[in-house]
Each structure stands twice: as structure tokens, then as C-alpha cells.
Enzyme design. Structure first.
Site, PDB file in Angstrom:
ATOM      1  N   CYS A   1     -22.680  -7.519 -18.875  1.00 13.10           N
ATOM      2  CA  CYS A   1     -21.468  -7.683 -18.079  1.00 13.10           C
ATOM      3  C   CYS A   1     -20.409  -6.715 -18.595  1.00 13.10           C
ATOM      4  CB  CYS A   1     -20.893  -9.089 -18.239  1.00 13.10           C
ATOM      5  SG  CYS A   1     -21.926 -10.375 -17.570  1.00 13.10           S
TER       6      CYS A   1
ATOM      7  N   CYS B   1     -18.614 -12.751 -19.925  1.00 13.55           N
ATOM      8  CA  CYS B   1     -19.917 -12.828 -20.585  1.00 13.55           C
ATOM      9  C   CYS B   1     -19.857 -13.828 -21.753  1.00 13.55           C
ATOM     10  CB  CYS B   1     -20.303 -11.438 -21.090  1.00 13.55           C
ATOM     11  SG  CYS B   1     -22.058 -11.224 -21.405  1.00 13.55           S
TER      12      CYS B   1
ATOM     13  N   CYS C   1     -27.470  -9.879 -16.169  1.00 17.37           N
ATOM     14  CA  CYS C   1     -26.927  -9.507 -17.478  1.00 17.37           C
ATOM     15  C   CYS C   1     -27.937  -9.875 -18.565  1.00 17.37           C
ATOM     16  CB  CYS C   1     -25.606 -10.236 -17.710  1.00 17.37           C
ATOM     17  SG  CYS C   1     -24.977 -10.033 -19.390  1.00 17.37           S
TER      18      CYS C   1
ATOM     19  N   GLY D   1       0.799  -1.225   0.000  1.00 17.81           N
ATOM     20  CA  GLY D   1       0.000   0.000   0.000  1.00 17.81           C
ATOM     21  C   GLY D   1       0.829   1.270   0.000  1.00 17.81           C
TER      22      GLY D   1
ATOM     23  N   CYS E   1     -26.049 -12.820 -20.848  1.00 19.53           N
ATOM     24  CA  CYS E   1     -25.680 -14.129 -20.313  1.00 19.53           C
ATOM     25  C   CYS E   1     -26.405 -14.474 -19.021  1.00 19.53           C
ATOM     26  CB  CYS E   1     -24.164 -14.223 -20.103  1.00 19.53           C
ATOM     27  SG  CYS E   1     -23.592 -13.287 -18.682  1.00 19.53           S
TER      28      CYS E   1
END
Lengths: 286, 256
Positions: A262, A268, A237, A29, A240
Site C-alpha cells: 500500500c 496498511c 498488498c 477549480g 496487509c
């Protein structure tokens, strides 16, 4: 092979970047300054991510680039071509087959493994920047762990919108130490950051590299009475029928029709190949 | 009783010029100390040395911390000093803009110190912000307004609320009434006097306005050219000034 050195950058530069990456992994970080090079693309197009990828790639790697989850947008296509030409590495659109994935603004839906590296493109690495413009001061705040200001931003969100309205670049605390900007990924992706793959972040214009090692604790900041929520459009979605993936909203006409798809195109596609069909899936295929 | 703050022989030089020198005094809990003097007399330099914003070249500033007893602020580690600056100390700037975050709402400004010391409950933070707005006579309907939408007097009161919300024991004030018109000044002084008495605060007030110290300060220190020329109880110094400069200062106040 072309006349470029492998992966465009010269070996000394890659060495310098690798040292920054190793330092970043050692201090999760922490933003490591590095001597960012001029790249043959404009700032904001992923010059940081490209440099990190160039320092990470080996000739045996398989490379994948996504932009907002998609493999076929301008940014993704041009960076993929760049490394095809300068490094000659194999490229793929399939998440599972890639060993290095450079991404802009998304984490792939498929779970990543220990053999993979995820490289993020970062526009502004400093999470405190919009609250405290002085770099000397933000560095001191990181050093002394004075992160109260980050919560002031979330407080302002709740007081103005009734909920934490920050929906992307949602600040996280890494390994109980540094507060980090996860790059502008949707907050839906934040919980995925505790993953098996190595995550590297490159900011070219701001000249910073930072990293999250595998299986590192990543906590999204919140309030006790307003806990963090990984939100997405409440919809399956339309291609899909996936219920669990992050969706893009697409306006279809001026009569109010819209579809949700998606944002991860590979996810997808693989679902549709496996026989899942959404509300508008048949029409799109036809 | 242990003094809350002991200042011993503090000096600050700007190259060969004297900022302030040979300053020593004790401040006891609940006591308000006024520092007066003309521009350039070193009073702001002294205040910044005491509050840890400037490193003095010489001397000790010993603060009686809650946890560890008397500690020298000059040699204290920076994280500990900054922590004190957010909890036990408060600093009220002359210009409210220097002490406020102008792009953050009034509630966020007051809540910042609470969040900085680890408060993570939005409802509590907001309730305490609203409570403090009330105590400095700002309507809590203004809690989500930015300070830039406030008048000068309100900004100054907001700055005071933001500083006092963590219940500090020592408040540094640098010309708290500077730039405000007289009626607003009077209200602000009234408010400050109430808060100081009610919370039992110790305060060090730097000002060139003798009326401010007459109202607020128990003790007075008069500075000229970086040196302390006279100290004593406020009424004593103002009614019976001994040093030539203090006499000049007192007689310079316009009588209406």
C-alpha cells in the site's frame, strides 16, 4: 512555543492567503493568483502546500503530512517537524485523527469527513501548460471554456499507446466549469475527489491557489469510446492483503522478485493491526 | 442573395502610418476574392482585420452567420468570434508552423477543431482525420507522425486539412504558396481549386503571386500603400490593367 509567529507566516500574509483560498472555494477549480512567499525550503518541496497549511492551521488542529501516501519519507517528516516547531500543533500519522492533512501525490485511502481539510502540493497548476505555453492564452481559454486542447492530449495518448496512458495528474472538470490539474495524484484517486472534506491546492513557485469545496462534482475527462478508468496494479498488498488500495511496486532483488505494498502507510498499518496479513506480511513483521 | 461577407470602409492605422484604409467590398457565397499588392501595401493588415486578429480603427465587417444572419464582427463578443474562428472560418497561414501544433501528431492536428466543438468519440475523430489526410493527398500511414517530420508542402496541405475539417464557409489564406517550390505550388493550387469548388467555399486569398490569383480567384483587388487602386474580375484586371501600378505589377511577371 518558539519565537516564530504562529505557523511561521506573519498575520498579514496569512490573511492574504486566506482571501485567495476563499475566492478559490467560491469559484471551484479557478486558479487564484497569490503573492507566494519565500519559504525555508526549496521550490518543489511543497512551498505552496505549506503556505496554504500555515494559513489554515489553528492551535487546536491536529496535523498530518503524507508524501506519496507515506508519513515517514523525507518530505513528510520535514514538513511535519516544521509545523511542530513553528506552530506547536499536535501531529498524527492517523488519517482519522487529523483535522488538516497536507499531501503530496496521494489522497488517503480512508474516507475523509466534513471536519477535515486536505491540502495538496502542486508543482504545475495549469493543466493546459504543456500544450499551450502562453499564460495569456491559457487564461483566455479558461475564461471562454475552450477546452478542446485538453482532449488533443488524450487523443495523442490513445494514438500512441492504444489507451489513455496519462496515469497521474489526470485532468478533471470541476463543477461543469473549470478544467483543473488535480496535482500529480494517480488517476486511481480521481474518483475520490468528490468528497466530504475541503480540498485546497497550493502552488508556491507558480503562485496559484485553487480549491474544490465539499461534495463538488469532479469529472475526469475522457472519450466516449475510451472511458476513464481508475487503474491500479492488479495485485493485493503483500503486507496487509488489501485489494482496494493503491500500491507501490518494490523491487526486492536482481532475480525478478518484487512486492506490492500500500502506498498509504497509515492504511496498511491499521489493517495489519486489525489482523490482515498479506503474502509477505509475516516475514516483514519478523 | 445576401453577401457572405460585407466589408464597409475598413481602416487600420499604425500610429500616423496607414495600414489600410477605405476598403469596401462584398463577397458572395462560393466566390473567391484575391488581394494582390507588393510588400507593405496593407494586404496582410486587411486580412487580419477581416479575420478578427486585429481590431480595425474604423468600418464594419459583416458576416452572414448561420444562426443569427448578418452580424458585425468588429463589435461581436470575443467568445462568439473565437467560436466562429473554429467553425465557420478557417485561416491558412503562410508558414505552416504558425497554423499547426508542431508537437502534436497529424491526426491530433486535424482532430483539434473537432474536439474544440465538442466531438468526444475517438474513433469518429480518427476516421475523419484519416479521411481528410486522404483528401489532401497525404498517406494515412502518416497519421501518427508529427508535422515536423513532414516536408514543407505536406505541412501546408496538413494545415489546410486541419482548417477545413469542420466544414467552414469562409477561408482566409495568407500567401498559401509562399516558400514552396513551383511544382509543389502547382499541386497545392490544384488541390485548393478542387476543394474550393467541391465544398463551395468562399475564400479571400492574399498573395503577391499573380499566377495564384489567376488560377483561384474570381475577383481581384489590387492594393498599394494601404489603398485599393483597382478591382474587377480577375481576367479583366490581369489582361487589361487600368491603373499604373497594376500595369507595373502585371508587366513585372517574368515570362519564361
Amino acid at each position: 512555543m518558539s519565537d516564530y509567529n504562529f505557523a511561521y507566516l506573519d498575520e498579514q500574509t496569512k490573511r492574504m492567503i486566506r482571501r485567495a483560498i476563499l475566492k478559490g472555494l467560491a469559484v471551484p477549480g479557478y486558479q487564484v493568483p497569490f503573492a507566494s512567499r519565500e519559504m525555508p525550503m526549496p521550490y518543489g518541496w511543497g512551498t505552496g502546500g505549506v503556505q496554504v497549511s500555515a494559513a489554515t492551521l489553528t492551535p487546536e488542529d491536529t496535523f498530518k503530512v503524507i508524501d506519496q501516501g507515506a508519513d515517514d519519507t523525507t518530505n513528510a517528516v520535514s514538513i511535519r517537524k516544521f509545523f511542530e516547531r513553528t506552530a506547536g500543533v499536535a501531529t498524527t500519522e492517523e488519517t482519522e485523527k487529523a483535522s488538516v492533512i497536507q499531501t503530496r501525490h496521494r489522497i488517503p485511502e480512508a474516507e475523509l469527513t466534513e471536519d477535515q481539510i486536505l491540502v495538496y502540493q502542486v508543482p504545475i497548476p495549469e493543466p493546459l501548460r504543456f500544450l499551450e505555453p502562453r499564460e495569456t492564452e491559457t487564461r483566455k481559454m479558461h475564461a471562454l471554456q475552450e477546452y478542446g486542447l485538453m482532449h488533443v492530449k488524450l487523443y495523442e495518448d490513445i494514438s500512441q499507446h492504444g489507451a489513455i496512458a496519462t496515469s497521474y495528474a489526470y485532468p478533471v472538470k470541476v463543477s461543469d466549469r473549470y478544467v483543473m490539474d488535480p496535482s500529480p495524484i494517480p488517476k486511481f484517486d480521481n474518483p475520490k475527489m468528490e468528497m466530504a472534506a475541503i480540498q485546497l491546492f497550493g502552488a508556491g513557485r507558480e503562485q496559484r491557489i485553487y480549491a474544490v469545496p465539499p461534495y463538488t462534482k469532479v469529472v475526469s475527462l475522457d472519450f466516449e469510446d475510451y472511458p476513464f478508468e481508475a487503474s491500479k496494479a492488479d495485485h493485493p498488498c503483500d503486507l496487509c492483503a488489501a485489494e482496494d488500495s493503491y500500491l507501490d511496486e518494490v523491487i526486492l532483488d536482481d532475480a525478478g522478485n518484487r512486492m506490492f505494498v500500500c502506498s498509504d502507510t497509515d492504511y496498511c498499518r491499521s489493517r495489519r493491526e486489525a489482523g490482515h496479513v498479506g503474502r509477505l506480511g509475516e516475514e516483514a513483521a519478523a | 442573395m445576401t453577401p457572405l461577407l460585407q466589408v464597409k470602409d475598413v481602416a487600420k492605422m499604425y500610429g500616423v502610418r496607414i495600414g489600410c484604409t477605405d476598403v469596401s467590398f462584398d463577397l458572395y457565397p462560393g466566390e473567391v476574392m484575391g488581394i494582390v499588392g507588393e510588400s507593405g501595401s496593407g494586404k496582410s493588415t486587411l486580412l487580419n482585420c477581416l479575420a478578427g486578429h486585429l481590431a480595425p480603427d474604423r468600418g464594419e465587417v459583416i458576416f452572414d452567420t448561420r444562426a443569427d444572419g448578418p452580424v458585425d464582427m468588429v463589435t461581436m463578443s470575443e467568445p462568439a468570434r473565437r467560436m466562429l474562428g473554429r467553425t465557420d472560418w478557417a485561416f491558412v497561414h503562410q508558414h505552416a508552423r504558425d497554423g499547426l501544433r508542431m508537437s502534436v501528431s497529424a491526426g491530433g492536428n486535424i482532430g483539434e477543431r473537432l474536439m474544440a466543438v465538442g466531438d468526444r468519440h475517438y474513433g469518429d475523430i480518427r476516421a475523419r482525420a484519416a479521411d481528410w489526410l486522404g483528401r489532401v493527398e497525404i498517406s494515412d500511414a502518416r497519421i501518427d507522425d508529427r508535422p515536423s517530420a513532414f516536408s514543407g508542402g505536406m505541412q501546408q496541405r496538413l494545415q489546410i486539412a486541419r482548417n477545413l475539417v469542420t466544414g467552414p464557409r469562409l477561408v482566409f489564406m495568407d500567401e498559401p504558396t509562399g516558400g514552396l517550390d513551383v511544382s509543389v505550388q502547382a499541386r497545392l493550387l490544384d488541390l485548393l481549386r478542387g476543394l474550393v469548388r467541391e465544398m463551395g467555399l468562399s475564400a479571400i486569398i492574399v498573395t503577391h503571386d499573380l499566377a495564384v490569383v489567376r488560377l483561384l480567384a474570381d475577383r481581384l483587388m489590387v492594393m498599394k500603400d494601404g489603398h485599393v487602386v483597382e478591382t474587377g474580375l480577375t481576367d479583366q484586371v490581369l489582361d487589361d490593367p487600368q491603373h499604373g501600378y497594376t500595369q507595373l505589377l502585371v508587366s513585372s511577371v517574368l515570362q519564361v
